[in-house]
Scaffold this motif. Structure first.
Motif, PDB file in Angstrom:
ATOM      1  N   ILE A  94       0.782  -1.174  -0.088  1.00  0.00           N
ATOM      2  CA  ILE A  94      -0.055  -0.048  -0.170  1.00  0.00           C
ATOM      3  C   ILE A  94       1.056   1.269  -0.039  1.00  0.00           C
ATOM      4  O   ILE A  94       0.539   2.231  -0.624  1.00  0.00           O
ATOM      5  CB  ILE A  94      -0.857   0.029   1.180  1.00  0.00           C
ATOM      6  CG1 ILE A  94      -1.873  -1.087   1.042  1.00  0.00           C
ATOM      7  CG2 ILE A  94      -1.727   1.260   1.286  1.00  0.00           C
ATOM      8  CD1 ILE A  94      -2.745  -1.303   0.058  1.00  0.00           C
ATOM      9  N   SER A  95       2.046   1.231   0.713  1.00  0.00           N
ATOM     10  CA  SER A  95       2.874   2.337   0.891  1.00  0.00           C
ATOM     11  C   SER A  95       3.403   2.822  -0.525  1.00  0.00           C
ATOM     12  O   SER A  95       3.545   3.758  -1.085  1.00  0.00           O
ATOM     13  CB  SER A  95       4.125   2.098   1.746  1.00  0.00           C
ATOM     14  OG  SER A  95       4.638   1.012   1.475  1.00  0.00           O
ATOM     15  N   ASN A  96       3.753   1.533  -1.185  1.00  0.00           N
ATOM     16  CA  ASN A  96       4.286   2.006  -2.675  1.00  0.00           C
ATOM     17  C   ASN A  96       3.377   2.354  -3.679  1.00  0.00           C
ATOM     18  O   ASN A  96       3.355   3.579  -4.442  1.00  0.00           O
ATOM     19  CB  ASN A  96       4.689   0.733  -3.359  1.00  0.00           C
ATOM     20  CG  ASN A  96       6.176   0.271  -2.745  1.00  0.00           C
ATOM     21  OD1 ASN A  96       6.932   1.171  -2.217  1.00  0.00           O
ATOM     22  ND2 ASN A  96       6.444  -0.797  -2.908  1.00  0.00           N
ATOM     23  N   VAL A  97       2.014   1.909  -3.269  1.00  0.00           N
ATOM     24  CA  VAL A  97       0.894   2.610  -4.497  1.00  0.00           C
ATOM     25  C   VAL A  97       0.831   3.998  -4.034  1.00  0.00           C
ATOM     26  O   VAL A  97       0.462   4.793  -4.864  1.00  0.00           O
ATOM     27  CB  VAL A  97      -0.445   1.581  -3.833  1.00  0.00           C
ATOM     28  CG1 VAL A  97      -1.633   2.126  -4.642  1.00  0.00           C
ATOM     29  CG2 VAL A  97      -0.197   0.197  -4.497  1.00  0.00           C
ATOM     30  N   LEU A  98       0.616   4.192  -2.840  1.00  0.00           N
ATOM     31  CA  LEU A  98       0.381   5.612  -2.297  1.00  0.00           C
ATOM     32  C   LEU A  98       1.517   6.747  -2.928  1.00  0.00           C
ATOM     33  O   LEU A  98       1.210   7.737  -3.281  1.00  0.00           O
ATOM     34  CB  LEU A  98       0.024   5.687  -0.786  1.00  0.00           C
ATOM     35  CG  LEU A  98      -1.043   5.141  -0.174  1.00  0.00           C
ATOM     36  CD1 LEU A  98      -1.065   4.957   1.275  1.00  0.00           C
ATOM     37  CD2 LEU A  98      -2.069   5.856  -0.820  1.00  0.00           C
ATOM     38  N   THR A 125      -5.312  17.660  -1.433  1.00  0.00           N
ATOM     39  CA  THR A 125      -4.476  16.751  -2.364  1.00  0.00           C
ATOM     40  C   THR A 125      -4.146  15.623  -1.252  1.00  0.00           C
ATOM     41  O   THR A 125      -3.092  14.887  -1.780  1.00  0.00           O
ATOM     42  CB  THR A 125      -3.144  17.360  -2.778  1.00  0.00           C
ATOM     43  OG1 THR A 125      -2.448  18.072  -1.838  1.00  0.00           O
ATOM     44  CG2 THR A 125      -3.659  18.617  -3.854  1.00  0.00           C
ATOM     45  N   LEU A 126      -4.488  15.525  -0.310  1.00  0.00           N
ATOM     46  CA  LEU A 126      -3.885  14.447   0.612  1.00  0.00           C
ATOM     47  C   LEU A 126      -4.407  13.219   0.051  1.00  0.00           C
ATOM     48  O   LEU A 126      -5.702  12.800  -0.418  1.00  0.00           O
ATOM     49  CB  LEU A 126      -4.808  14.357   2.038  1.00  0.00           C
ATOM     50  CG  LEU A 126      -4.516  13.264   3.073  1.00  0.00           C
ATOM     51  CD1 LEU A 126      -3.231  13.106   3.384  1.00  0.00           C
ATOM     52  CD2 LEU A 126      -5.633  13.353   4.065  1.00  0.00           C
ATOM     53  N   ILE A 127      -3.321  12.211  -0.086  1.00  0.00           N
ATOM     54  CA  ILE A 127      -3.689  10.824  -0.794  1.00  0.00           C
ATOM     55  C   ILE A 127      -3.592   9.715   0.132  1.00  0.00           C
ATOM     56  O   ILE A 127      -2.227   9.566   0.720  1.00  0.00           O
ATOM     57  CB  ILE A 127      -2.950  10.676  -2.114  1.00  0.00           C
ATOM     58  CG1 ILE A 127      -3.244  11.909  -3.107  1.00  0.00           C
ATOM     59  CG2 ILE A 127      -3.020   9.236  -2.666  1.00  0.00           C
ATOM     60  CD1 ILE A 127      -2.343  11.763  -4.426  1.00  0.00           C
ATOM     61  N   ASN A 128      -4.405   9.005   1.032  1.00  0.00           N
ATOM     62  CA  ASN A 128      -4.210   8.008   1.790  1.00  0.00           C
ATOM     63  C   ASN A 128      -4.793   6.980   1.411  1.00  0.00           C
ATOM     64  O   ASN A 128      -5.749   6.832   0.452  1.00  0.00           O
ATOM     65  CB  ASN A 128      -4.395   8.492   3.218  1.00  0.00           C
ATOM     66  CG  ASN A 128      -5.927   9.063   3.091  1.00  0.00           C
ATOM     67  OD1 ASN A 128      -6.851   8.737   2.416  1.00  0.00           O
ATOM     68  ND2 ASN A 128      -6.115   9.913   4.416  1.00  0.00           N
ATOM     69  N   THR A 129      -4.869   5.648   2.229  1.00  0.00           N
ATOM     70  CA  THR A 129      -5.482   4.471   1.974  1.00  0.00           C
ATOM     71  C   THR A 129      -7.082   4.651   2.051  1.00  0.00           C
ATOM     72  O   THR A 129      -7.901   4.212   0.957  1.00  0.00           O
ATOM     73  CB  THR A 129      -5.020   3.452   2.871  1.00  0.00           C
ATOM     74  OG1 THR A 129      -3.601   3.328   3.177  1.00  0.00           O
ATOM     75  CG2 THR A 129      -5.612   2.151   2.530  1.00  0.00           C
ATOM     76  N   GLN A 130      -7.542   5.208   2.866  1.00  0.00           N
ATOM     77  CA  GLN A 130      -8.886   5.587   3.033  1.00  0.00           C
ATOM     78  C   GLN A 130      -9.636   6.265   2.102  1.00  0.00           C
ATOM     79  O   GLN A 130     -10.843   5.552   1.477  1.00  0.00           O
ATOM     80  CB  GLN A 130      -9.289   6.487   4.408  1.00  0.00           C
ATOM     81  CG  GLN A 130     -10.733   6.546   4.610  1.00  0.00           C
ATOM     82  CD  GLN A 130     -10.950   7.548   5.767  1.00  0.00           C
ATOM     83  OE1 GLN A 130      -9.961   8.105   6.388  1.00  0.00           O
ATOM     84  NE2 GLN A 130     -12.426   7.970   5.921  1.00  0.00           N
ATOM     85  N   ARG A 131      -9.047   7.120   1.250  1.00  0.00           N
ATOM     86  CA  ARG A 131      -9.680   7.984   0.246  1.00  0.00           C
ATOM     87  C   ARG A 131      -9.401   6.985  -0.918  1.00  0.00           C
ATOM     88  O   ARG A 131     -10.297   6.954  -1.768  1.00  0.00           O
ATOM     89  CB  ARG A 131      -8.745   9.318   0.068  1.00  0.00           C
ATOM     90  CG  ARG A 131      -9.183  10.293   1.237  1.00  0.00           C
ATOM     91  CD  ARG A 131      -8.572  11.472   0.810  1.00  0.00           C
ATOM     92  NE  ARG A 131      -8.908  12.610   1.572  1.00  0.00           N
ATOM     93  CZ  ARG A 131      -8.704  13.904   1.932  1.00  0.00           C
ATOM     94  NH1 ARG A 131      -7.884  14.453   0.992  1.00  0.00           N
ATOM     95  NH2 ARG A 131      -9.145  14.708   2.650  1.00  0.00           N
ATOM     96  N   MET A 132      -8.365   6.292  -1.168  1.00  0.00           N
ATOM     97  CA  MET A 132      -8.325   5.476  -2.417  1.00  0.00           C
ATOM     98  C   MET A 132      -9.117   4.500  -2.278  1.00  0.00           C
ATOM     99  O   MET A 132      -9.976   4.067  -3.313  1.00  0.00           O
ATOM    100  CB  MET A 132      -6.970   4.851  -2.460  1.00  0.00           C
ATOM    101  CG  MET A 132      -6.589   4.029  -3.547  1.00  0.00           C
ATOM    102  SD  MET A 132      -4.990   3.126  -3.708  1.00  0.00           S
ATOM    103  CE  MET A 132      -4.725   2.363  -1.956  1.00  0.00           C
ATOM    104  N   MET A 133      -9.560   3.804  -1.231  1.00  0.00           N
ATOM    105  CA  MET A 133     -10.541   2.571  -0.991  1.00  0.00           C
ATOM    106  C   MET A 133     -12.024   3.504  -1.235  1.00  0.00           C
ATOM    107  O   MET A 133     -12.840   2.655  -1.974  1.00  0.00           O
ATOM    108  CB  MET A 133     -10.370   2.075   0.365  1.00  0.00           C
ATOM    109  CG  MET A 133      -9.300   1.380   0.391  1.00  0.00           C
ATOM    110  SD  MET A 133      -8.567  -0.034  -0.640  1.00  0.00           S
ATOM    111  CE  MET A 133      -7.481   0.502  -1.493  1.00  0.00           C
ATOM    112  N   LYS A 134     -12.232   4.449  -0.710  1.00  0.00           N
ATOM    113  CA  LYS A 134     -13.639   5.068  -0.744  1.00  0.00           C
ATOM    114  C   LYS A 134     -13.893   5.346  -2.522  1.00  0.00           C
ATOM    115  O   LYS A 134     -14.921   5.147  -2.874  1.00  0.00           O
ATOM    116  CB  LYS A 134     -13.817   6.157   0.002  1.00  0.00           C
ATOM    117  CG  LYS A 134     -13.822   6.038   1.509  1.00  0.00           C
ATOM    118  CD  LYS A 134     -14.219   7.125   2.285  1.00  0.00           C
ATOM    119  CE  LYS A 134     -14.280   6.821   3.865  1.00  0.00           C
ATOM    120  NZ  LYS A 134     -15.404   6.068   4.119  1.00  0.00           N
ATOM    121  N   ALA A 135     -12.851   5.943  -3.064  1.00  0.00           N
ATOM    122  CA  ALA A 135     -12.995   6.041  -4.211  1.00  0.00           C
ATOM    123  C   ALA A 135     -13.271   4.791  -5.179  1.00  0.00           C
ATOM    124  O   ALA A 135     -14.272   4.919  -5.956  1.00  0.00           O
ATOM    125  CB  ALA A 135     -11.822   6.929  -5.022  1.00  0.00           C
TER     126      ALA A 135
END
Length: 357
Positions: A147-151, A171-181
């Protein structure tokens, strides 16, 4: 789907759910998207108050779904195993493929009507849609990435920074936002426009074969595959001979209960015409193979579901009519809806060995 990844997700689901699945109100001048709920269907189980779809979030999820950079080698996006023309299942291959020329242990399930599902994957190993993508992303034989590499990749991309800001306000890009999108994109994959649905709405009429097939279906199949979803979302042992190489015990991997050995999720029969091969490991390459399985007796394996342990009597004539009815469950609208296709300007990921894909 690898067991380790499933366990990881379960841990996250139980230990982080309260913070990870935080409330997320409509915001920042975004454009809300209404969840389509077909007439007569129950209310979705997904809690939209925690993640209301917006046009901006949907488009972000769409790009993530088709982006091979979410995988270790850049060649295996979500769409690699979930192809739109196959109702977002893996078409033609028994086992889905992963990075480094690996095979997974299962056939990727179709993706639609996810808002009505409480659990995901063939064994129900993930209990929230917002967590589900973490399993294939991090499985070493699927997308094989951290996940860290993806982010890190997403944060370095100017377009993603712009799209995250549009969807979430900054512009915060984190796991939560990625999954929600990703969830916002997948939630909109509603399959409810097959000929069957049109007949129910009074917009079409069954042929004689389809009508006879529906009657046979209601007598012999609907107990496990009731409409409108054509699955009861249960887990059942249907007497499949265990594969000694895959060593997949099904639902028991999640519950650790021996009574769940070799139970797998009852699949939806919507779009079954285009989702071959069938079975959790894709062992059935045609509907004829599936019907042949059910016509056999399944008394040698303990734990086989009582509804099928003695087989299902089906004549060749009945199989013909049943097939006609099942084909009427094909939703060509979903299969061709451009909203769910490759985003404009985006190149399709290329497999390193295309002859094997």
């Amino acid at each position: 789907m690898r067991g380790a990844a499933v366990i990881l997700v379960l841990i996250m689901a139980t230990g982080m759910a309260s913070s990870f699945i935080a409330r997320n109100k409509p915001r920042y001048g975004t454009t809300p998207m209404a969840m389509p709920i077909p007439k007569g269907w129950p209310q979705p189980v997904y809690n939209f108050r925690e993640n209301q779809p917006t046009r901006e979030g949907f488009e972000l999820g769409r790009r993530l779904f088709y982006d091979g950079r979410l995988s270790k080698d850049g060649n295996f996006p979500c769409a690699g195993c979930h192809q739109q023309f196959a109702a977002f299942a893996t078409f033609d291959h028994s086992l889905s493929h992963g990075v480094d020329n690996q095979l997974t242990t299962r056939n990727a399930p179709a993706l639609f009507n996810l808002a009505w599902q409480k659990e995901f994957m063939h064994d129900g190993g993930v209990n929230h849609l917002d967590l589900q993508p973490l399993a294939p992303l991090t499985a070493s034989n699927e997308m094989g990435e951290t996940i860290s590499n993806v982010l890190q990749k997403l944060r370095a991309d100017k377009q993603y920074r712009r799209m995250f800001r549009a969807a979430f306000g900054d512009t915060l890009i984190n796991t939560q936002r990625m999954m929600k999108a990703l969830s916002q994109f997948m939630l909109m994959m509603v399959s409810a426009d097959s000929k069957y649905d049109k007949v129910k709405r009074g917009e079409a009429a069954f042929t004689l074969a389809e009508n006879l097939g529906q009657q046979i279906f209601n007598r012999k199949c609907a107990s496990c595959h009731p409409p409108p979803f054509f699955t009861d979302f249960s887990y059942r042992n249907i007497g499949l001979e265990p594969d000694g190489t895959l060593a997949d015990s099904g639902r028991m991997r999640i519950t650790l209960d021996k009574r769940d050995a070799y139970k797998f999720r009852v699949p939806s029969l919507r779009n079954v015409k285009v989702t071959a091969p069938y079975g959790h490991d894709g062992r059935f390459f045609s509907l004829a193979d599936v019907f042949s399985h059910y016509r056999q007796q399944h008394t040698t394996m303990p734990g086989v579901d009582s509804l099928v342990k003695n087989g299902i009597p089906l004549s060749n004539f009945e199989i013909g009519q049943l097939t006609a009815f099942l084909f009427a469950l094909t939703d060509s609208t979903l299969l061709s809806d451009k909203r769910f296709g490759l985003p404009p300007g985006m190149k399709e990921a290329q497999f390193p060995d295309p002859q094997n894909h």
